[in-house]
Design a protein around this motif. Sequence first.
Motif, PDB file in Angstrom:
ATOM      1  N   LEU A 195      37.899  32.148  45.646  1.00 17.70           N
ATOM      2  CA  LEU A 195      37.210  32.887  44.492  1.00 17.70           C
ATOM      3  C   LEU A 195      36.736  32.146  43.427  1.00 17.70           C
ATOM      4  O   LEU A 195      37.622  31.412  42.984  1.00 17.70           O
ATOM      5  CB  LEU A 195      38.131  34.219  44.184  1.00 17.70           C
ATOM      6  N   LEU A 196      35.388  32.013  43.359  1.00 15.86           N
ATOM      7  CA  LEU A 196      34.708  31.547  42.226  1.00 15.86           C
ATOM      8  C   LEU A 196      34.725  32.354  40.865  1.00 15.86           C
ATOM      9  O   LEU A 196      34.391  33.655  41.070  1.00 15.86           O
ATOM     10  CB  LEU A 196      33.534  30.872  42.391  1.00 15.86           C
TER      11      LEU A 196
ATOM     12  N   ALA B 102      33.782  34.108  47.643  1.00 17.96           N
ATOM     13  CA  ALA B 102      33.718  35.144  46.761  1.00 17.96           C
ATOM     14  C   ALA B 102      33.379  34.618  45.363  1.00 17.96           C
ATOM     15  O   ALA B 102      33.689  33.619  45.091  1.00 17.96           O
ATOM     16  CB  ALA B 102      34.823  36.133  46.837  1.00 17.96           C
ATOM     17  N   ARG B 103      32.810  35.769  44.621  1.00 21.88           N
ATOM     18  CA  ARG B 103      32.734  35.470  43.189  1.00 21.88           C
ATOM     19  C   ARG B 103      33.119  36.538  42.121  1.00 21.88           C
ATOM     20  O   ARG B 103      32.995  37.775  42.803  1.00 21.88           O
ATOM     21  CB  ARG B 103      31.417  34.963  42.988  1.00 21.88           C
ATOM     22  N   ALA B 104      33.616  36.363  41.135  1.00 24.43           N
ATOM     23  CA  ALA B 104      33.897  37.267  40.219  1.00 24.43           C
ATOM     24  C   ALA B 104      33.554  37.004  38.721  1.00 24.43           C
ATOM     25  O   ALA B 104      33.224  35.433  38.834  1.00 24.43           O
ATOM     26  CB  ALA B 104      35.402  37.556  40.350  1.00 24.43           C
TER      27      ALA B 104
ATOM     28  N   GLY C 243      45.763  34.139  50.725  1.00 22.87           N
ATOM     29  CA  GLY C 243      45.788  32.613  50.572  1.00 22.87           C
ATOM     30  C   GLY C 243      44.815  31.765  50.230  1.00 22.87           C
ATOM     31  O   GLY C 243      44.748  30.829  50.426  1.00 22.87           O
ATOM     32  N   GLY C 244      43.761  32.498  49.549  1.00 23.65           N
ATOM     33  CA  GLY C 244      42.725  31.885  49.063  1.00 23.65           C
ATOM     34  C   GLY C 244      42.932  31.057  47.506  1.00 23.65           C
ATOM     35  O   GLY C 244      44.001  31.556  47.038  1.00 23.65           O
TER      36      GLY C 244
END
Length: 345
Positions: A58-59, A198-200, A246-247
Motif C-alpha cells: 500500500l502506497l 494499492a494506494r491511499a 501481509g502487505g
Amino acid sequence: MNPSLHLSQFDYELPPELIAQTPASQRAGSRLLHLDARGALHDRNFIDLPGLLRPGDLLVFNDTRVIKARLAGRKESGGKVEVLVERITRADTALAHVRASKSPKPGSRLVLAEQFTVDVRGRQGELFELVFPSSVLELLERHGATPLPPYIEHAAGRQDDERYQTVYAREPGAVAAPTAGLHFDQAMLDRLAAQGVARAFVTLHVGAGTFQPVRTENLSEHVMHAERYSVPPATIELLRATRAAGGRVVAVGTTSVRALESAARQAPGPGPLEGDTRLFITPGYEFSWVDALITNFHLPQSTLLMLVSALAGMEPIRRAYAHAVQSRYRFFSYGDAMFIEKPEQ
C-alpha cells in the motif's frame, strides 16, 4: 526521546552544486538510491520503483496542494514587506510570516501585490494574523507566487507552478510541496495499480517551519513546528487490510509518515483522525504503521534527516548519504529519491 541524541550527529558535508535548482526533465526521470532491509545500497532509477514493490503493498500519498502563498507588498505607511501565508484559518483570514525592516503593528495595513489591502489584526508567536478583503485562496491564486524553498535560487516561474506540485494534489493548504510525490506521473501510478499495488491518501499541510533549522544541540530541547493533518476512515481501513494480508505500508514522503504516525496516537472514532501535530521522530522511535519510505534527500541537521535515521538506523543513513554525495546524486526538493526499507529484525 533518547537524551543522548545531539544535533551534530546529523551533519554531513554537501557540495553546493549538488543542490538541485530545477526538476528533472521528466517527473519519473530522477535517480533512486535503494537502501534495502539488510542495509545494502543499490543505485537505481525512479522508473525502477515498480520492481521494488509487491502486489498487496500500500502506497500512502499526501494529497495536500501547494498554494501560491508568497506575496510582495508594502506597508500602507511605506516600507517594503514580503508575506508568506503559513495557514489559512478562515475564508478571509490567515496566519503569515511577514518580513519587513520593522515589524508591522496590530491595526496597521499592508498593500499586497499593489492590488488589495490586508489588516494586521495581531500576532501569534512569530506569525501575524492577517484579515483579507475576500477569499484568501482566491486572492493568492490570482496574485501570489509559488513559495519555493530558500535554497532554490531562482524566482518561481511557470515551470515551478506545475512541477512544484504533485499530479494528485487536491487539498489546498501547503506552503511547501511533499517532494517525494513529485517523482510520480500518471503513467507510474497506472503501472503500479496494474501490478496490484494499492494506494491511499492522507493530508498534511506542509508549513514553512519544515525549512527552519534546529537551534538546540540537545535534541530533547527542540520544539517541533505544528502542521495540520487528516487521515480519512478509508485510509485507516486500507492500512488494517494491508497489514492483515501481509502487505507493506509504504509512505510516500516524510509528511505521510508524520500524518500516519500522528493518527496512530489518536483514539479511533467514526470520522477522520485529524488535528495539529508536533510529532518529532528521532532514532529509537517505534513506528506503528510505516514499513518503508520513498523520500528525497534532506538537509544536514534537519528533523527530516532525523526521521529517516529513525526508520533505517543512523549508521545506514550516514553510509547512504556519503554514497549519494560521492555518486553525485541531486539533493533536496527538486533532487533525486531514496527507497528505504525498515531493517530486518
